[in-house]
Design a protein around this motif. Structure first.
Motif, PDB file in Angstrom:
ATOM      1  N   LEU A 102      -2.173   2.368 -10.697  1.00 18.17           N
ATOM      2  CA  LEU A 102      -2.632   3.746 -10.500  1.00 18.17           C
ATOM      3  C   LEU A 102      -3.978   3.796  -9.791  1.00 18.17           C
ATOM      4  O   LEU A 102      -4.222   4.679  -8.964  1.00 18.17           O
ATOM      5  CB  LEU A 102      -2.699   4.466 -11.845  1.00 18.17           C
ATOM      6  N   GLY A 103      -4.842   2.844 -10.111  1.00 17.87           N
ATOM      7  CA  GLY A 103      -6.144   2.788  -9.435  1.00 17.87           C
ATOM      8  C   GLY A 103      -5.981   2.567  -7.942  1.00 17.87           C
ATOM      9  O   GLY A 103      -6.662   3.197  -7.123  1.00 17.87           O
ATOM     10  N   ARG A 104      -5.058   1.699  -7.576  1.00 20.62           N
ATOM     11  CA  ARG A 104      -4.806   1.451  -6.145  1.00 20.62           C
ATOM     12  C   ARG A 104      -4.210   2.689  -5.481  1.00 20.62           C
ATOM     13  O   ARG A 104      -4.589   3.044  -4.365  1.00 20.62           O
ATOM     14  CB  ARG A 104      -3.880   0.239  -5.980  1.00 20.62           C
ATOM     15  N   ALA A 105      -3.286   3.361  -6.156  1.00 14.64           N
ATOM     16  CA  ALA A 105      -2.690   4.583  -5.604  1.00 14.64           C
ATOM     17  C   ALA A 105      -3.766   5.649  -5.403  1.00 14.64           C
ATOM     18  O   ALA A 105      -3.799   6.323  -4.367  1.00 14.64           O
ATOM     19  CB  ALA A 105      -1.589   5.104  -6.521  1.00 14.64           C
ATOM     20  N   ALA A 106      -4.665   5.793  -6.362  1.00 16.94           N
ATOM     21  CA  ALA A 106      -5.746   6.784  -6.256  1.00 16.94           C
ATOM     22  C   ALA A 106      -6.742   6.407  -5.167  1.00 16.94           C
ATOM     23  O   ALA A 106      -7.317   7.274  -4.516  1.00 16.94           O
ATOM     24  CB  ALA A 106      -6.456   6.935  -7.596  1.00 16.94           C
TER      25      ALA A 106
ATOM     26  N   GLU B  37      -0.911  14.755  -8.253  1.00 19.04           N
ATOM     27  CA  GLU B  37      -0.036  14.050  -9.201  1.00 19.04           C
ATOM     28  C   GLU B  37      -0.601  12.689  -9.576  1.00 19.04           C
ATOM     29  O   GLU B  37      -0.580  12.300 -10.738  1.00 19.04           O
ATOM     30  CB  GLU B  37       1.358  13.881  -8.606  1.00 19.04           C
ATOM     31  N   VAL B  38      -1.078  11.960  -8.581  1.00 17.32           N
ATOM     32  CA  VAL B  38      -1.659  10.642  -8.849  1.00 17.32           C
ATOM     33  C   VAL B  38      -2.860  10.788  -9.767  1.00 17.32           C
ATOM     34  O   VAL B  38      -3.008  10.049 -10.745  1.00 17.32           O
ATOM     35  CB  VAL B  38      -2.040   9.922  -7.530  1.00 17.32           C
ATOM     36  N   LEU B  39      -3.723  11.755  -9.478  1.00 14.76           N
ATOM     37  CA  LEU B  39      -4.928  11.935 -10.296  1.00 14.76           C
ATOM     38  C   LEU B  39      -4.596  12.302 -11.742  1.00 14.76           C
ATOM     39  O   LEU B  39      -5.248  11.817 -12.674  1.00 14.76           O
ATOM     40  CB  LEU B  39      -5.844  12.989  -9.681  1.00 14.76           C
TER      41      LEU B  39
ATOM     42  N   ASP C  46       0.801  -1.219   0.000  1.00 16.44           N
ATOM     43  CA  ASP C  46       0.000   0.000   0.000  1.00 16.44           C
ATOM     44  C   ASP C  46       0.836   1.273   0.000  1.00 16.44           C
ATOM     45  O   ASP C  46       0.382   2.321   0.452  1.00 16.44           O
ATOM     46  CB  ASP C  46      -0.954   0.010   1.201  1.00 16.44           C
ATOM     47  N   ASP C  47       2.036   1.223  -0.526  1.00 13.90           N
ATOM     48  CA  ASP C  47       2.874   2.409  -0.609  1.00 13.90           C
ATOM     49  C   ASP C  47       2.440   3.213  -1.844  1.00 13.90           C
ATOM     50  O   ASP C  47       2.678   2.812  -2.974  1.00 13.90           O
ATOM     51  CB  ASP C  47       4.349   2.024  -0.713  1.00 13.90           C
ATOM     52  N   THR C  48       1.792   4.346  -1.593  1.00  8.86           N
ATOM     53  CA  THR C  48       1.200   5.132  -2.670  1.00  8.86           C
ATOM     54  C   THR C  48       2.235   5.617  -3.676  1.00  8.86           C
ATOM     55  O   THR C  48       2.007   5.536  -4.882  1.00  8.86           O
ATOM     56  CB  THR C  48       0.444   6.348  -2.088  1.00  8.86           C
ATOM     57  N   GLU C  49       3.362   6.120  -3.184  1.00  8.97           N
ATOM     58  CA  GLU C  49       4.386   6.625  -4.103  1.00  8.97           C
ATOM     59  C   GLU C  49       4.926   5.520  -5.001  1.00  8.97           C
ATOM     60  O   GLU C  49       5.133   5.742  -6.197  1.00  8.97           O
ATOM     61  CB  GLU C  49       5.523   7.272  -3.324  1.00  8.97           C
ATOM     62  N   ALA C  50       5.168   4.344  -4.440  1.00  7.68           N
ATOM     63  CA  ALA C  50       5.695   3.237  -5.233  1.00  7.68           C
ATOM     64  C   ALA C  50       4.648   2.750  -6.240  1.00  7.68           C
ATOM     65  O   ALA C  50       4.986   2.446  -7.389  1.00  7.68           O
ATOM     66  CB  ALA C  50       6.126   2.092  -4.321  1.00  7.68           C
ATOM     67  N   LEU C  51       3.384   2.680  -5.819  1.00  4.33           N
ATOM     68  CA  LEU C  51       2.317   2.288  -6.746  1.00  4.33           C
ATOM     69  C   LEU C  51       2.208   3.283  -7.894  1.00  4.33           C
ATOM     70  O   LEU C  51       2.066   2.892  -9.061  1.00  4.33           O
ATOM     71  CB  LEU C  51       0.978   2.196  -6.011  1.00  4.33           C
ATOM     72  N   HIS C  52       2.293   4.565  -7.555  1.00  3.23           N
ATOM     73  CA  HIS C  52       2.214   5.605  -8.580  1.00  3.23           C
ATOM     74  C   HIS C  52       3.392   5.493  -9.552  1.00  3.23           C
ATOM     75  O   HIS C  52       3.195   5.520 -10.777  1.00  3.23           O
ATOM     76  CB  HIS C  52       2.196   6.979  -7.898  1.00  3.23           C
ATOM     77  N   LEU C  53       4.593   5.336  -9.028  1.00  2.00           N
ATOM     78  CA  LEU C  53       5.769   5.216  -9.881  1.00  2.00           C
ATOM     79  C   LEU C  53       5.687   3.965 -10.752  1.00  2.00           C
ATOM     80  O   LEU C  53       5.982   4.013 -11.951  1.00  2.00           O
ATOM     81  CB  LEU C  53       7.042   5.194  -9.035  1.00  2.00           C
ATOM     82  N   ARG C  54       5.265   2.863 -10.159  1.00  2.00           N
ATOM     83  CA  ARG C  54       5.143   1.604 -10.922  1.00  2.00           C
ATOM     84  C   ARG C  54       4.122   1.758 -12.043  1.00  2.00           C
ATOM     85  O   ARG C  54       4.345   1.324 -13.171  1.00  2.00           O
ATOM     86  CB  ARG C  54       4.755   0.473  -9.961  1.00  2.00           C
TER      87      ARG C  54
END
Length: 182
Positions: free
Chosen positions: A104-108, A116-118, A79-87
């Protein structure tokens, strides 16, 4: 000038003693990479070190290695948002929008008001859809942008009227609505 109409100058290879075969950017980052490698040898399950090394490898154009570090780190901390977003960004930039959508869906989902995620989610949805999800994401992004603009305006009011609690209250209300800490 842009050099149109002229033959391109041949590029010289870097002298071996100067930067080595990897170039100046990699040479400058070598101590940082070595420190992360050492940290991971001592603590192989250090998700933060994996994410940092993944980011560094991405900056050094080592895409496959970056993905491997991010994948391993996400197995440790899913659940690391930054890593999910980068991936997700890596997949999106590689033309794998469908695969990016899951990350990206999980990060959002974890950070529903992260601008940035959005933006990245919206880019992805424009590539793969569906249109209804894209519309909802765009609306949420507009609300986030409006809230950020309002917070900037309220901060100016706080600076101008330090004794008035109302602008601070409104800022807190926006932060609470968006699930952010002050």
């Amino acid at each position: 000038g842009c050099g149109w109409g002229r033959a391109p100058r041949p590029r010289r290879a870097a002298a071996p003693g100067r930067w080595g075969a990897r170039g100046p950017r990699r040479a400058r980052r070598a101590p940082e990479m070595a420190a992360l490698d050492e940290r991971l040898r001592a603590h192989p399950d250090d998700a933060d070190a994996l994410f940092q090394r993944g980011w560094l490898r991405l900056r050094l154009s080592l895409g496959r290695e970056a993905v491997a570090d991010l994948e391993r780190g996400l197995r440790l901390r899913p659940d690391d948002t930054e890593a999910l977003h980068l991936r997700g960004r890596l997949d999106l930039e590689a033309g794998r929008a469908e695969a990016a959508k899951a990350f990206l869906g999980r990060a959002a989902q974890l950070q529903p008001y992260d601008r940035e995620v959005l933006y990245t989610v919206l880019r992805c949805l424009r590539a793969v859809g569906p249109a209804e999800e894209e519309r909802r994401c765009e609306e949420r992004l507009k609300q986030v942008e409006a809230d950020l603009g309002r917070v900037r305006q309220l901060i100016k009011e706080v600076l101008a009227r330090a004794d008035d609690p109302e602008p601070r209250r409104q800022i807190g209300e926006i932060y609470l609505r968006n699930g952010q800490e002050e």
